[in-house]
Design a protein around this motif. Structure first.
Motif, mmCIF file in Angstrom:
data_model
loop_
_atom_site.group_PDB
_atom_site.id
_atom_site.type_symbol
_atom_site.label_atom_id
_atom_site.label_comp_id
_atom_site.label_asym_id
_atom_site.label_seq_id
_atom_site.Cartn_x
_atom_site.Cartn_y
_atom_site.Cartn_z
ATOM 1 N N ALA A 100 0.888 -1.169 0.000
ATOM 2 C CA ALA A 100 0.000 0.000 0.000
ATOM 3 C C ALA A 100 0.921 1.212 0.000
ATOM 4 O O ALA A 100 1.529 1.533 1.031
ATOM 5 C CB ALA A 100 -0.897 -0.005 1.228
ATOM 6 N N PRO A 101 1.093 1.901 -1.126
ATOM 7 C CA PRO A 101 2.088 2.967 -1.202
ATOM 8 C C PRO A 101 1.694 4.247 -0.480
ATOM 9 O O PRO A 101 2.530 5.126 -0.285
ATOM 10 C CB PRO A 101 2.208 3.211 -2.714
ATOM 11 C CG PRO A 101 0.872 2.835 -3.262
ATOM 12 C CD PRO A 101 0.378 1.703 -2.406
ATOM 13 N N ASP A 102 0.427 4.349 -0.097
ATOM 14 C CA ASP A 102 -0.103 5.602 0.430
ATOM 15 C C ASP A 102 -0.431 5.532 1.915
ATOM 16 O O ASP A 102 -1.379 6.152 2.389
ATOM 17 C CB ASP A 102 -1.348 6.021 -0.357
ATOM 18 C CG ASP A 102 -2.337 4.863 -0.543
ATOM 19 O OD1 ASP A 102 -2.012 3.713 -0.159
ATOM 20 O OD2 ASP A 102 -3.423 5.101 -1.095
ATOM 21 N N GLY A 103 0.372 4.781 2.657
ATOM 22 C CA GLY A 103 0.219 4.796 4.109
ATOM 23 C C GLY A 103 0.544 6.171 4.670
ATOM 24 O O GLY A 103 1.199 6.987 4.012
ATOM 25 N N TYR A 104 0.111 6.444 5.880
ATOM 26 C CA TYR A 104 0.323 7.775 6.475
ATOM 27 C C TYR A 104 1.804 8.102 6.597
ATOM 28 O O TYR A 104 2.236 9.222 6.313
ATOM 29 C CB TYR A 104 -0.338 7.836 7.850
ATOM 30 C CG TYR A 104 -0.200 9.178 8.524
ATOM 31 C CD1 TYR A 104 -1.017 10.255 8.169
ATOM 32 C CD2 TYR A 104 0.756 9.381 9.519
ATOM 33 C CE1 TYR A 104 -0.881 11.494 8.782
ATOM 34 C CE2 TYR A 104 0.904 10.609 10.138
ATOM 35 C CZ TYR A 104 0.078 11.662 9.762
ATOM 36 O OH TYR A 104 0.221 12.892 10.363
ATOM 37 N N ALA A 105 2.605 7.113 7.022
ATOM 38 C CA ALA A 105 4.033 7.353 7.251
ATOM 39 C C ALA A 105 4.908 6.705 6.182
ATOM 40 O O ALA A 105 6.126 6.676 6.328
ATOM 41 C CB ALA A 105 4.428 6.831 8.632
ATOM 42 N N GLY A 106 4.305 6.204 5.118
ATOM 43 C CA GLY A 106 5.085 5.570 4.062
ATOM 44 C C GLY A 106 4.442 4.277 3.610
ATOM 45 O O GLY A 106 3.340 3.909 4.042
ATOM 46 N N PRO A 107 5.106 3.552 2.727
ATOM 47 C CA PRO A 107 4.547 2.299 2.194
ATOM 48 C C PRO A 107 4.292 1.268 3.302
ATOM 49 O O PRO A 107 5.035 1.179 4.276
ATOM 50 C CB PRO A 107 5.629 1.812 1.230
ATOM 51 C CG PRO A 107 6.416 3.032 0.881
ATOM 52 C CD PRO A 107 6.402 3.883 2.112
ATOM 53 N N ILE A 108 3.229 0.489 3.095
ATOM 54 C CA ILE A 108 2.870 -0.600 4.009
ATOM 55 C C ILE A 108 2.941 -1.897 3.214
ATOM 56 O O ILE A 108 2.235 -2.061 2.213
ATOM 57 C CB ILE A 108 1.454 -0.413 4.586
ATOM 58 C CG1 ILE A 108 1.361 0.910 5.348
ATOM 59 C CG2 ILE A 108 1.079 -1.584 5.499
ATOM 60 C CD1 ILE A 108 -0.069 1.316 5.688
ATOM 61 N N ARG A 109 3.792 -2.816 3.629
ATOM 62 C CA ARG A 109 3.959 -4.078 2.915
ATOM 63 C C ARG A 109 3.030 -5.137 3.492
ATOM 64 O O ARG A 109 2.893 -5.255 4.724
ATOM 65 C CB ARG A 109 5.413 -4.542 2.978
ATOM 66 C CG ARG A 109 6.365 -3.589 2.271
ATOM 67 C CD ARG A 109 7.758 -4.194 2.125
ATOM 68 N NE ARG A 109 8.352 -4.485 3.429
ATOM 69 C CZ ARG A 109 8.974 -3.588 4.170
ATOM 70 N NH1 ARG A 109 9.068 -2.321 3.768
ATOM 71 N NH2 ARG A 109 9.511 -3.945 5.332
ATOM 72 N N LEU A 110 2.417 -5.920 2.600
ATOM 73 C CA LEU A 110 1.404 -6.905 2.987
ATOM 74 C C LEU A 110 1.661 -8.243 2.317
ATOM 75 O O LEU A 110 2.303 -8.323 1.266
ATOM 76 C CB LEU A 110 0.006 -6.417 2.575
ATOM 77 C CG LEU A 110 -0.447 -5.040 3.053
ATOM 78 C CD1 LEU A 110 -1.632 -4.569 2.234
ATOM 79 C CD2 LEU A 110 -0.815 -5.101 4.532
#
Length: 222
Positions: A100-110
């Motif tokens: 998810a490239p649009d996390g609040y503090a940066g990318p979120i990997r899933l």
């Protein structure tokens, strides 16, 4: 030849021999540890997959039965691995690496597993930089929020409701942190859409192949 010249040659030969021995030692150490490192990496990958992929859903090794996918518009990263699960020779699930490239503090990997019917078997966060006490509730160790994707599909909920409640959807946001869950919901939805559109290509490609799927998702639900 003078004594000084002989001493210089002797010192040079000793240095060359020391360098040769050091190189041989390093090469030997690398050969001895390479197999152990590879085994450790495979074990870590299998442990990660087991979190989202029920053991009863497959009898193959999804770590080695995998393809590399170049589909940044769908998966949020330039290149990602997709693992294939099989049961009695039949394809049973796909496990996607997503960002998810649009996390609040940066990318979120899933990491997300999807069965043949397009239902989510499991989703877990594998890396993020979200604010402790706020956005980090996406972690399974912090709350059960991430487990609420299990069993969901593109029909459950319908497309317009694949959003957080503040945006008219079915998924909770966190108090004081809407951007983070919004980003994860959108990434999971894109992953399901990706499987729906390209699942056959993912399942039938040769293990180890690289697929370039440069299409783009449709517009996000309102």
């Amino acid at each position: 030849m003078s004594e000084a010249a002989r001493e210089s040659l002797r010192a040079g030969a000793q240095l060359a021999l020391a360098a040769l021995l050091a190189t041989a030692l390093l090469a030997g150490t690398h050969l001895l540890t390479r197999g152990r490192i590879a085994e450790s990496e495979l074990r870590s990958q299998r442990e990660a997959l087991q979190i989202v992929l029920p053991p009863a859903s497959h009898d193959n090794d999804p770590v080695t039965d995998a393809v590399t996918v170049q589909a940044p518009a769908w998966l949020g990263q330039a290149s990602a691995r997709v693992h294939r699960a099989r049961l009695r020779g039949q394809h049973s699930a796909l496990v996607l690496e997503l960002t998810a490239p649009d996390g609040y503090a940066g990318p979120i990997r899933l990491l997300m597993a999807v069965d043949r019917e397009g239902r989510v078997l499991g989703v877990r966060v594998t890396g993020h930089q979200e604010t402790p006490g706020l956005g980090d509730d996406i972690e399974a160790g912090r709350s059960d929020w991430i487990t609420r994707f299990t069993g969901r599909s593109l029909q459950d909920p319908p497309a317009p409701r694949w959003a957080v409640r503040r945006d008219g959807g079915d998924f909770d946001q966190f108090s004081g942190a809407t951007v983070t869950p919004r980003a994860v919901v959108a990434a999971v939805r894109r992953g399901l859409e990706f499987v729906a559109r390209h699942g056959d290509a993912l399942r039938t490609a040769e293990a180890g192949a690289t697929l370039s799927l440069q299409t783009a998702p449709d517009a996000a639900p309102p």
